[in-house]
Design a protein around this motif. Structure first.
Motif, PDB file in Angstrom:
ATOM      1  N   CYS A 171      -6.870   5.728   4.396  1.00 14.01           N
ATOM      2  CA  CYS A 171      -5.820   4.767   4.041  1.00 14.01           C
ATOM      3  C   CYS A 171      -6.008   3.442   4.776  1.00 14.01           C
ATOM      4  O   CYS A 171      -5.844   2.373   4.180  1.00 14.01           O
ATOM      5  CB  CYS A 171      -4.438   5.362   4.324  1.00 14.01           C
ATOM      6  SG  CYS A 171      -4.002   6.618   3.108  1.00 14.01           S
ATOM      7  N   HIS A 194       0.430  10.858   9.981  1.00 15.40           N
ATOM      8  CA  HIS A 194      -0.432  10.042   9.136  1.00 15.40           C
ATOM      9  C   HIS A 194      -0.259   8.539   9.342  1.00 15.40           C
ATOM     10  O   HIS A 194      -1.218   7.819   9.628  1.00 15.40           O
ATOM     11  CB  HIS A 194      -0.226  10.428   7.668  1.00 15.40           C
ATOM     12  CG  HIS A 194      -1.127   9.716   6.717  1.00 15.40           C
ATOM     13  ND1 HIS A 194      -2.494   9.707   6.865  1.00 15.40           N
ATOM     14  CD2 HIS A 194      -0.871   8.954   5.623  1.00 15.40           C
ATOM     15  CE1 HIS A 194      -3.038   8.989   5.895  1.00 15.40           C
ATOM     16  NE2 HIS A 194      -2.071   8.517   5.122  1.00 15.40           N
ATOM     17  N   TYR A 228       0.861  -1.184   0.000  1.00 16.39           N
ATOM     18  CA  TYR A 228       0.000   0.000   0.000  1.00 16.39           C
ATOM     19  C   TYR A 228       0.895   1.230   0.000  1.00 16.39           C
ATOM     20  O   TYR A 228       1.841   1.311   0.785  1.00 16.39           O
ATOM     21  CB  TYR A 228      -0.897   0.029   1.242  1.00 16.39           C
ATOM     22  CG  TYR A 228      -1.903   1.153   1.199  1.00 16.39           C
ATOM     23  CD1 TYR A 228      -3.138   0.971   0.584  1.00 16.39           C
ATOM     24  CD2 TYR A 228      -1.599   2.409   1.740  1.00 16.39           C
ATOM     25  CE1 TYR A 228      -4.064   2.011   0.518  1.00 16.39           C
ATOM     26  CE2 TYR A 228      -2.519   3.445   1.668  1.00 16.39           C
ATOM     27  CZ  TYR A 228      -3.745   3.235   1.064  1.00 16.39           C
ATOM     28  OH  TYR A 228      -4.653   4.260   0.989  1.00 16.39           O
ATOM     29  N   CYS A 275       0.737   5.600  -0.101  1.00 12.60           N
ATOM     30  CA  CYS A 275      -0.129   6.777   0.016  1.00 12.60           C
ATOM     31  C   CYS A 275       0.007   7.598  -1.264  1.00 12.60           C
ATOM     32  O   CYS A 275       1.100   8.010  -1.635  1.00 12.60           O
ATOM     33  CB  CYS A 275       0.260   7.620   1.219  1.00 12.60           C
ATOM     34  SG  CYS A 275      -0.018   6.734   2.764  1.00 12.60           S
ATOM     35  N   GLU A 327      -2.651   5.727  11.036  1.00 10.94           N
ATOM     36  CA  GLU A 327      -3.117   4.539  10.298  1.00 10.94           C
ATOM     37  C   GLU A 327      -2.915   3.280  11.148  1.00 10.94           C
ATOM     38  O   GLU A 327      -3.786   2.403  11.209  1.00 10.94           O
ATOM     39  CB  GLU A 327      -2.332   4.367   8.979  1.00 10.94           C
ATOM     40  CG  GLU A 327      -2.775   5.273   7.852  1.00 10.94           C
ATOM     41  CD  GLU A 327      -2.102   4.864   6.533  1.00 10.94           C
ATOM     42  OE1 GLU A 327      -2.038   3.662   6.231  1.00 10.94           O
ATOM     43  OE2 GLU A 327      -1.610   5.758   5.821  1.00 10.94           O
TER      44      GLU A 327
HETATM   45 ZN    ZN Z   1      -2.001   7.179   3.596  1.00 16.77          ZN
END
Ligand code: ZN
Length: 479
Positions: A211, A236, A28, A30, A240
Motif C-alpha cells: 500500500c 496495517h 487511497y 485499501c 504504512e
Molecule cells: Zn492498505
C-alpha cells in the motif's frame, strides 16, 4: 463550495478538507485481498468510500483515487499452491467477481485499480530506500522494519509501544491487536511457494509495503485522504505510516478515515455462527442490489451498522418510496405554473443534504432531508398545490441526490439476471404498482377516466387487486 469536514483518525478531530493540489482530491483506499468473495462487512467500507467519492465530485472536486488489489498474500500463496495453479489464475476469478459485485451495487471504479503483483519493482525500490536510511534489518533471508527507529510509531492507532521489545518480530501480515513488533517488508521464499527474484534478494513483499509503494507511486508523498475499515488501523495503517514517512520524511496522509464494523443481527459476522454473507449469498436469497446499497449507506460510516432482516425490509421500502416519488413526478400532469413555497422547500432539502454530507458524511441526516422533501411534496400534490415547474425542479433535485445515493435507477432484476441469479418472482414489482396507482389517482383527479380505467385493467391483468377506500386511499395486493 461548502467546507467539507471529515473526522481524521490521526488527530481524532473533525478537520476541513484542504487538498494538497487545489481542486483535486487524492485518495487511497485499501482494496480487497482476492482469495475469496468480499463479504458485506467489506462492502460496508467500500460503500462509504463510494459516498465520499460521489459527494466530493458533486461539490465540483476532481478525484484521483487509487485502490489496491492484494493479489499476493499468505492465504493466496497457500491456496494457489494447494490448487496447483499460478497466483494469477487463482486470483483472476476473484478480481472479476469483485468488479462485478462493485458494479451490482453501483460502486464507482477508482481512477486507478492497482494490482500488487504489477508493482513489485516499486515495493523493492521503497524497501531499498528504507534500507539506505537504516530502518531495516535482515534475518533468515527476510527483511524487517525496525519500528524502534521510527519514534512516531503508534501515532494513528495510539498504541502503546513502551513495553515493546526491540528486535521482536512478526512474519505474518495480520497479527494480534496491540502487539507492536518489527514486521516483514520482504519475506524469504518458502519451499513450493511463488517468489520474485529481485535486487533485494528472492522472496515476496509483505502486505503493508504494497500500500505504501502503490499509494506514493500514483499520488505523491502526501495524500489527501487514506481510508479503510477500522480493523486496518493497526497494524496495517500504522505500518504504512512507518514505511512511508520513514522513507520520505514527510506526512503520508493528511486525513485518515476509518469505517466502523458491521454486525449481523447484533452479532459479529463469522462463518461459524452461520451469519457470514457475501453479496452473492444475499442476491441468491432474493435481495436486490439497491436494497443492499441503501442499507449499507444508511448508517453514517463511523457508527456500527447492525445488518438485520428488519433493516433489509425497511431499506427495500425506502428505495421503493423514492422510486415511486420520482415516477409520480414524471408521470403526473400537474397544473402549469410554479408554487413558490415548494420551490423554497426543494432548495432547502438540497442545502440540508449537502450540509449533512459535508458534516463527516452524515448519510442518516442527508437521507432525512430527502425523505422529508418526499413527504412534503407528496402532501402538496395531494392538496393540489404542486405545479408543473415544481415537478421539473423536484426531479432535478432527486437526480442530484441520486448522484450520491445511486439507488433510483430501476435495474435490479436486469443486474441479477446478468450475474446469473434468476428471479423466481415474476410479479410486477411493488414500485411499479405504486407508480401506476399514483398515475391512476392523478388521471382520476384530472377527470381522465379512460386512462384511469386502462390502468386498472393493466394492473388487474398483471394480477394486482385494487381496493378503493371511501377516503380516496387505494390499497392493493397480489392475486
Ligand atoms: Zn492498505
Amino acid at each position: 463550495m461548502i467546507p467539507i469536514k471529515l473526522h481524521n483518525t490521526l488527530t481524532n478531530q473533525l478537520e476541513t478538507l484542504s487538498p494538497v493540489h487545489p481542486g483535486e482530491v487524492r485518495i487511497y483506499t485499501c482494496g480487497p485481498t482476492v482469495y475469496a468473495y468480499a463479504h458485506i462487512g467489506n462492502f460496508r467500507t467500500f460503500v462509504f468510500q463510494d459516498i465520499l467519492r460521489r459527494f466530493l465530485r458533486s461539490q465540483g472536486l476532481r478525484l484521483l483515487h487509487v485502490m489496491n488489489v492484494t493479489d499476493v498474500d499468505d492465504r493466496i500463496i497457500v491456496n494457489a499452491a494447494g490448487a496447483g495453479i499460478s497466483i494469477r489464475e487463482y486470483t483472476e476469478k476473484y478480481i472479476q467477481a469483485f468488479l462485478d459485485d462493485m458494479a451490482a451495487i453501483n460502486l464507482e471504479q477508482p481512477e486507478i485499480l492497482a494490482r500488487a503483483t504489477e508493482h513489485i519493482d516499486d515495493m523493492v525500490a521503497l524497501i531499498e530506500k528504507l534500507q539506505n536510511k537504516g530502518f531495516t534489518y535482515k534475518s533468515d533471508g527476510s527483511i524487517y522494519y525496525r519500528i524502534a527507529k521510527f519514534p512516531k510509531y503508534g501515532k494513528l492507532s495510539r498504541i502503546d509501544v513502551s513495553g515493546m521489545q526491540s528486535g521482536a518480530r512478526v512474519d505474518v501480515d495480520r497479527y494480534e491487536k496491540d502487539d507492536a513488533r518489527d514486521f516483514a517488508l520482504w519475506k524469504a521464499p518458502k519451499a513450493g511457494e511463488h517468489f520474485w527474484e529481485t535486487r533485494i534478494g528472492p522472496g515476496r513483499p509483505g502486505w503493508h509495503i504494497e500500500c505504501s509503494a502503490m499509494a506514493m507511486e500514483y499520488l505523491g508523498e502526501t495524500l489527501d485522504i487514506h481510508a479503510g475499515g477500522v480493523d486496518l488501523s493497526f497494524p496495517h495503517h500504522e505500518n504504512e505510516i512507518a514505511q512511508s514517512e520513514g522513507a520520505t520524511g514527510h506526512l503520508f496522509s493528511k486525513i485518515w478515515l476509518h469505517g466502523e464494523h458491521l454486525l449481523v443481527e447484533g452479532q459479529k459476522m463469522s462463518k461459524s455462527l452461520g451469519n457470514f454473507y457475501t453479496l452473492r449469498d444475499l442476491f441468491a436469497k432474493g435481495e436486490k442490489p439497491s436494497t443492499l446499497r441503501f442499507l449499507l449507506l444508511s448508517v453514517p460510516y463511523r457508527r456500527q451498522l447492525n445488518f438485520t432482516e428488519d433493516g433489509l425490509r425497511q431499506a427495500q421500502s425506502s428505495v421503493e418510496r423514492l422510486r415511486t416519488f420520482i415516477t409520480r413526478l414524471k408521470t403526473t400532469n400537474f397544473p402549469e405554473g410554479s408554487y413558490e413555497p415548494m420551490m423554497a422547500r426543494i432548495k432547502r432539502a438540497e442545502t440540508d443534504f449537502d450540509a449533512a454530507l459535508a458534516d463527516d458524511l452524515n448519510t442518516a441526516v442527508a437521507l432525512a432531508a430527502v425523505f422529508d422533501l418526499v413527504r412534503d411534496a407528496n402532501s402538496a400534490m395531494d392538496r393540489g398545490t404542486f405545479q408543473q415547474q415544481n415537478a421539473t425542479r423536484a426531479i432535478a433535485a432527486m437526480e442530484k441526490f441520486d448522484a450520491v445515493l445511486a439507488v433510483l435507477t430501476v435495474d435490479d432484476d436486469e443486474k441479477l439476471q446478468k450475474m446469473g441469479f434468476t428471479q423466481g418472482d415474476t410479479r410486477m414489482p411493488a414500485e411499479q404498482v405504486e407508480a401506476l396507482i399514483e398515475e391512476r389517482k392523478a388521471a382520476k383527479s384530472a377527470r381522465d377516466f379512460q386512462r384511469a380505467d386502462a390502468i386498472r385493467k393493466q394492473l388487474s391483468d398483471s394480477g394486482i387487486i385494487l381496493e378503493d377506500a371511501k377516503d380516496g386511499t387505494v390499497r392493493w395486493k397480489y392475486k
